[in-house]
Design an enzyme around this catalytic site. Structure first.
Site, short mmCIF file in Angstrom:
data_model
loop_
_atom_site.label_atom_id
_atom_site.label_comp_id
_atom_site.label_asym_id
_atom_site.label_seq_id
_atom_site.Cartn_x
_atom_site.Cartn_y
_atom_site.Cartn_z
N GLU C 82 0.80 -1.15 -0.09
CA GLU C 82 -0.08 0.10 -0.09
C GLU C 82 0.87 1.28 0.03
O GLU C 82 1.58 1.56 0.83
CB GLU C 82 -0.85 -0.10 1.28
CG GLU C 82 -2.15 1.00 1.06
CD GLU C 82 -2.62 1.64 2.38
OE1 GLU C 82 -3.46 2.49 2.38
OE2 GLU C 82 -2.16 1.17 3.62
N LYS C 211 -7.68 -15.93 15.87
CA LYS C 211 -7.78 -15.48 14.52
C LYS C 211 -8.99 -14.61 14.17
O LYS C 211 -9.62 -14.87 12.95
CB LYS C 211 -7.31 -16.32 13.17
CG LYS C 211 -6.00 -16.54 13.64
CD LYS C 211 -5.31 -17.66 12.65
CE LYS C 211 -3.92 -17.86 13.08
NZ LYS C 211 -3.31 -18.83 12.16
N ASP C 285 2.63 -14.34 12.63
CA ASP C 285 1.51 -14.99 11.92
C ASP C 285 0.37 -13.91 11.52
O ASP C 285 -0.45 -13.42 12.35
CB ASP C 285 0.73 -16.16 12.75
CG ASP C 285 -0.36 -16.77 12.05
OD1 ASP C 285 -0.99 -16.50 11.00
OD2 ASP C 285 -0.81 -17.99 12.55
N HIS C 376 -2.74 10.12 -0.26
CA HIS C 376 -2.85 8.86 -1.13
C HIS C 376 -2.99 9.02 -2.50
O HIS C 376 -2.37 7.96 -3.19
CB HIS C 376 -4.22 8.16 -0.47
CG HIS C 376 -3.99 7.28 0.78
ND1 HIS C 376 -4.09 7.91 2.00
CD2 HIS C 376 -3.98 6.06 0.89
CE1 HIS C 376 -4.06 7.11 2.76
NE2 HIS C 376 -3.77 5.89 2.05
#
Lengths: 385, 385, 385, 385
Positions: C82, C211, C285, C376
């Site tokens: 990004e 998760k 992770d 951006h």
């Protein structure tokens, strides 16, 4: 042990038998059986009637509202057994009224019902969802066929596993509308079943979706979505609420923070308090407080002027016809507000939101002033004051 | 417009003045002013008394409970204006009783209060948190110094931004305990302020944390955390509830799914319904239903036997002394349950959980049997039945 | 179509066969197959290896941390695709560093595992819960028997329907610890099964609880519960972040409000952004970001000084041994932070929290300065800049 | 300490300086600096480039999808460092494929942006909200003026305190679309500011709403709202997954129960796992996994046939053009799926949902078979296998 029942289950005789049963168990019911209402008039409201709960009603106010539907000064009847509640709300109302009143707006107005369909697989559920979307017009007609007062507003489809959930938004006039809406949605779902389902699909039932806090309603609305606001002048904060703008803001900010951290579903202090007291007094279904109490308080500083307080209540479920509205004391309390009967549901919702606003203001100010614990100690004890 | 008030604000004279004011506005209050209770006894429960809401009380049951505290058959008084509610709960109770009754357990029991402290930075907040943890014993003593009935149970510290939140868990005996707990926590926080804070830190206030659904309470408990269960035999399902085990399971599964999808905070059908009716009848603070109604219904198939129904209610806030428990009709209703006064709060909590269980069972079965809409049409209308 | 596999599934030969299969489908893998790592070393990290994703790593910082474990200036490697992410975090780090650095604290540290038991009814589940509570000491011993690094911390029991959930809190040293904790909890549950269950009860399994965002973890903690704070001076706000204290506060307040209204689970702007980039770079992770990103940003005005920014991250799941930590580029990035291997998990958690803080500060300031959309547009486009 | 930067910040020279700085601190970067990609091509994706994270990619599948956009057998590249992940997903894919494949559907498709406006009071905010609703057509035109690919879909207004939040739903073609949507919404808000605001009102900014779980998105959708399903035959459950339909159902039911009790935001086992691995491999913005992983798994028994598994993923944020899609290894992995470039975003979303479904099935079956802990012990260790 068996509760006496009869075909005419509200005759003096059968009521007397039930009371006698309890008397025979050693329970005196001389207060519960002291009432002025005619048990015959309670048949749509209660079963196995034995008497009444006498819930004390106190008068809060006056509360000046400059709403779209509610306009003028209101005296607000609140039925509660919590000492300090009426005094606290009344204090908040005084502050609002002396600051020029509060404004209220209704941002949306619809009841919801959701019908569940079982399909053999997601594929069939998606196909049915698309069929419903293409037949929105006919479905709307089915919804409206059952009721004079209810109007179809919108429909959404949700596919989950092998089920399709069809969600209806229906306006319900001045009735709270749960039964009206159930009948209308049931009729529409039966029509979908007849027109669109083969033997592999089934219309299951309407989902029991009421009387609990639901995330979707909190961000999408249900019942009346109401907003209320007031500008409270510094002088009023000092004189009526014994605090200052800065302290109130600080209190709000740390409380709002706590609501975030601990995961409060609804960022408000005690909206449930005033609403349940108003609902009990005015014949509303008090269990809907579980939904209605959801909402967000905002307080901001108005430099050199005081504070701005506002509350958004996205899911207020109220009505002024049907349900408990026609019972004697309840009707009297609705009259105190000028909210009896047709044409008044939105007005009542605005009064309820303004009441909630007053209660929030009062508690925040009491905490800011260090008076919260003291007030409950003084007023909330069972001794003559 | 001004509400008449006097030093003795519950004299017949001043009550009469308030009523006259409303009469002069054209509102007849002949029902609201019809009561047997002595206004003098309401001083800890209401301010600006004008009369009472007469809320119809119906009798549900009998409900057989094999609890740890509640044992035997109970007739349950429910105050409501929603037609079908008493009938529906009574039907669920009948099914439970004919199946051998339900079991109830209290898994935890504490009230909570949270004190907020303002510090110059996180570093100081962490230091204060650690200080508090090291002085838990003394803090416990401060908590218990204010009250005979309240006992310190546990303490947690939460650092957020520049604030420290100290959370107390305190048992409150047979009182609901909010005021008791507020006083105890306030005392402890004042002690921390005196002992541990220099001029850079401030004890702010107790957080207004009650009467709304809070994520932390839902998974950690508050008030009484109660569980109730019953095994409902297939024959009873058929005879009393007009449905079958498989259909009830299917109804539960799709409803439970809907609760997930729409983000219901509490997976139950209408616990708020029975609880608010029981709370109004028995002098509980009805606004706590906003918390108490949180909980999770579970229904599972018992092959060849019927279904197992269970409900966990993690945040039930009730008491049998103080608050509205001493008011006349409310005391009578507590007596109907054998739950008046000291020693009965946990028993009352078990009765409340068993009542909630009955209501869940009845609604799930009604939906399964396709009777839900019909029942409300028959019983929930304002015409003699 | 079948993926080629072999007993030695990481030989050059079998990897080549898989690549050939994809080539034969017309896909060139010349970049994916360009790597320096030895496939043999990936056997604990991947199956059916075909090559690597080359994720660009940028360097952010320096970031000055005055933590309990992390102390000094850090250059932070972030792996992302990004545009503007590294620049934005780096900008926030610069502001923090030029203001004297940030402080970090670990408030709790434990991994969790939950074992599910099936019982015939609630009664048996409650009995087993109480048995477990009475045998906490033995259960702790069983937990610790499986592992050198894991230590039993606490146990909770939850009764729901006919199931008992036993929740373990276990410390896991410098490993993230999910496998360690699974083994330990499994062993303890098997012991409970042997010692306490008759034929009517069954130990089911460990719950797949990782998760995803879980309410209980958000208010109770999981992994490292970390807090970070910084005081940003007005001059730094102006020079580095092109805004002012008042504007930043206003931005934060309205954003925080929006998080409330729309029901954001975690009141922060984009913690997931920095964490996932750090996790990818450093062999964590990345799926644990779904939990780790939960947390609450707070910004408050410091009159005449600037702003105070703080973030609480209650569920940060990280480790510095095991998992992906030993892979080549990942180990290099851990070394950049001085966080490779034993003794560094808490240090790494503090760096991660400080990084998150920098990212929040930078975005809030960018929004306040009206630079968010522009930044951006400039950096987030695929053209040479 | 200062990170070397230059005007051309991706020249070999300046990259070398940054690497040298880290080398001088004792960190060898020989793996991180080993890459095939041309740093010049990373300018829209990273700043302060120093090299790459080499994340191992494994191949899962084949996965047979009978979707609306994705059709055929897919080999799915997953980038992860968690041992057992690829094996587990691959196993689930095998079960799906051998059962005839899965179906996938996209139920809605829009990105969202929210503009915040500050008004002097609620009254003005309500007035502006109503003005916006009356000018929806013009607002839609402003939204579409900035972009060829984005299309206005719907607008909502939210009044909270003294702020108005205007929420746009915009379709974004094959791009993930956050920047496109930001520009379009910014333009529309500026137009509202010019046309409708006097000096008392201000357009504030776009809310930083991405990369966190938001209640409103979970029930209303964001990005692609995708559903996937498969019917898994009993024989496949036995042969491939070593379990049975009944056991899998039981596992699902107790896990689903746990998700309810502990307050999981999203009832699924580990959707984040597969999605983050797929996102990293295929150049998606991995931080969006914080939103994308929300969703609900459903498993139901199909008597005599096996089980039906379905997953609804309401907020999947993906794209096949822009962002990291053009980077070398990422483009290769998109090609492996036949999802490179224009016309493929919805196809990619269906592949992602099918992948998530495979992962859920595999974990549920592993838990049911008692293999979960064992599989992680075998595959998730850092030793040659």
């Amino acid at each position: 042990m068996k509760i006496p029942r009869a075909e005419n289950n509200v005759s003096q005789e059968i009521i007397g038998e039930r009371v006698s049963l309890l008397n025979s168990m050693g329970v005196d019911l001389s207060h519960t059986t002291h009432y002025s209402i005619d048990p015959q008039t309670t048949t749509g409201n209660i079963e196995n009637f034995i008497g009444v709960a006498q819930v004390p009603v106190g008068l809060a106010g006056p509360l000046l509202i400059n709403g779209e539907c509610a306009r003028g000064e209101f005296l607000v009847p609140l039925a509660t057994t919590e000492g300090a509640l009426v005094a606290s709300y009344s204090r908040g109302m005084k502050a609002i009224t002396e600051s020029g009143g509060c404004s209220t707006y209704i941002r949306s107005d619809f009841f919801t019902r959701v019908g569940a369909f079982s399909l053999p697989n997601v594929s069939a559920a998606v196909a049915l969802a698309r069929w419903c979307e293409e037949h929105t017009h006919e479905i709307a007609q089915e919804v409206e066929a059952t009721t004079q007062h209810g109007h179809f507003q919108q429909m959404f489809t949700h596919v989950v596993g092998t089920r399709l959930y069809v969600e209806f938004r229906i306006t319900t006039g001045d009735a709270m509308g749960s039964n009206m809406c159930s009948n209308a949605a049931e009729m529409a779902c039966r029509w979908i079943e007849r027109e669109a389902l083969d033997t592999n699909g089934t219309y299951l039932w309407l989902i029991a979706e009421d009387k609990k806090l639901v995330g979707r309603s909190m961000t999408n609305g249900k019942g009346k979505s109401v907003v209320a606001e007031a500008l409270i002048m510094e002088s009023v904060l000092e004189r009526v609420l014994h605090t200052h703008a800065e302290d109130t803001i600080k209190t709000f900010e740390s409380t709002d923070e706590w609501w975030t951290i601990f995961g409060a579903h609804g960022h408000n202090s005690h909206v449930a308090n005033g609403l349940v007291a108003l609902y009990i007094a005015c014949g509303q279904d008090a269990a809907y407080v579980a939904e209605s109490c959801s909402g967000h308080l905002r307080i901001s500083l108005q430099p050199n002027r005081g504070i701005h307080v506002a509350i958004s209540l996205p899911c207020m479920i109220v009505g002024t016809v049907g349900g408990g509205c026609g019972l004697p004391t309840q009707r009297e309390c609705l009259r105190v507000l000028g909210c009896e009967g047709e044409g008044n549901a939105r007005k009542f919702a605005e009064v309820a939101a303004a009441t909630a606003l007053a209660g929030e203001l009062s508690v925040m100010a009491a905490v800011a002033a260090g008076e919260f614990v003291r007030a409950h100690n003084q007023l909330g004890r069972n001794r003559p004051a």
